[in-house]
Design a protein around this motif. Structure first.
Motif, short mmCIF file in Angstrom:
data_model
loop_
_atom_site.label_atom_id
_atom_site.label_comp_id
_atom_site.label_asym_id
_atom_site.label_seq_id
_atom_site.Cartn_x
_atom_site.Cartn_y
_atom_site.Cartn_z
N PHE A 26 40.11 -70.98 15.10
CA PHE A 26 40.58 -69.80 14.39
C PHE A 26 41.94 -70.02 13.72
N SER A 94 35.53 -68.34 11.23
CA SER A 94 36.43 -68.02 12.35
C SER A 94 37.75 -67.45 11.85
N ALA A 177 31.30 -67.71 16.00
CA ALA A 177 32.61 -67.07 15.91
C ALA A 177 32.62 -65.73 16.63
#
Length: 248
Positions: A26, A94, A177
């Motif tokens: 992320f 993400s 994700a």
């Protein structure tokens, strides 16, 4: 009566620091890459294919596919292309979805402003020149339209991997994700964040490019990323196969 959950959003900060708590996939680096100038993704998607000596700047996408092929001993270029595609798709989903659920905004990830190190390790090393906030309803345009459409077209035309398979990669990456956000949300007691991630993903999966890529009941793919074709490779957790094809 169901309680109303109020989400507490904050403005996008210049370093997108909140993404760090979600994990490495992320995180998005911002500013000037420390190692110097890197190719941007707009160039990677549109550069003319190169059959000559490897050059990370002239043809970044082919460079990445060849690097993946060497590191994983891929028997075919299309296998390495599929795995390289899934790595980028996972990073892009993400970053954007993480921002959407934590900040209530998404960063402008224009491919011309997003630098990429094709010679880096996984997860993909991405750098955004400057954080500019967009509304959450830009999520599809920021990732699928701006990145996954040209990336899929380029890899399918160059390496003979099917677009259906590549969109399956994109669907799998998006679902991954959501699962990672859900795990973080359970740990942090933030059920609101998990619920928001699922809701946003449902809207993204409604697009024809992603609709039908996963079984809605089991969450398993309806295509295979070809990972099983690597030496020692098996099937992924969401694979459409129960065991590698051709093996007892």
């Amino acid at each position: 009566m169901r309680a109303l959950v109020l989400l507490a959003f904050v403005d996008l900060d210049p370093e997108l620091a909140a993404l760090g708590s979600l994990g490495g996939f992320f995180v998005l680096r911002t500013g000037v890459p420390r190692r110097g100038a890197l190719p941007d993704l707009a160039h990677a998607y549109t550069a003319a294919p190169s059959d000559g000596p490897e050059d990370v700047y002239r043809d970044p996408l082919t460079f990445r596919v060849r690097k993946v092929a060497r590191s994983l001993h891929a028997p075919e270029a299309r296998v390495a292309a599929s795995i390289a595609h899934q790595g980028l798709a996972a990073r892009l989903w993400s970053v954007a979805l993480g921002c959407a659920v934590l900040y209530g905004r998404v960063p402008d990830l224009d491919p011309g402003r997003l630098s990429w190190d094709p010679d880096g390790s996984a997860p993909e090393d991405l750098w955004l020149d400057e954080v500019r906030a967009l509304p959450v309803d830009a999520l599809d345009a920021v990732v699928r339209e701006a990145h996954l459409v040209p990336l899929t077209t380029a890899l399918a035309s160059r390496h003979g991997v099917s677009e259906r398979l590549l969109w399956g990669n994109a669907g799998s990456a998006l679902a991954g994700a959501v699962r990672m956000i859900g795990h973080w949300a359970r740990t942090e007691g933030r059920a609101d964040v998990a619920e928001r991630a699922r809701g946003l993903a449902a809207g993204l999966f409604a697009h024809p490019d992603l609709s039908g890529t996963l079984d809605p009941t089991t969450g398993r793919r309806r295509s295979c990323c070809l990972y099983y074709r690597l030496p020692g490779g098996g099937v992924c957790g969401d694979c459409c196969f129960d065991r590698p094809p051709g093996r007892d």
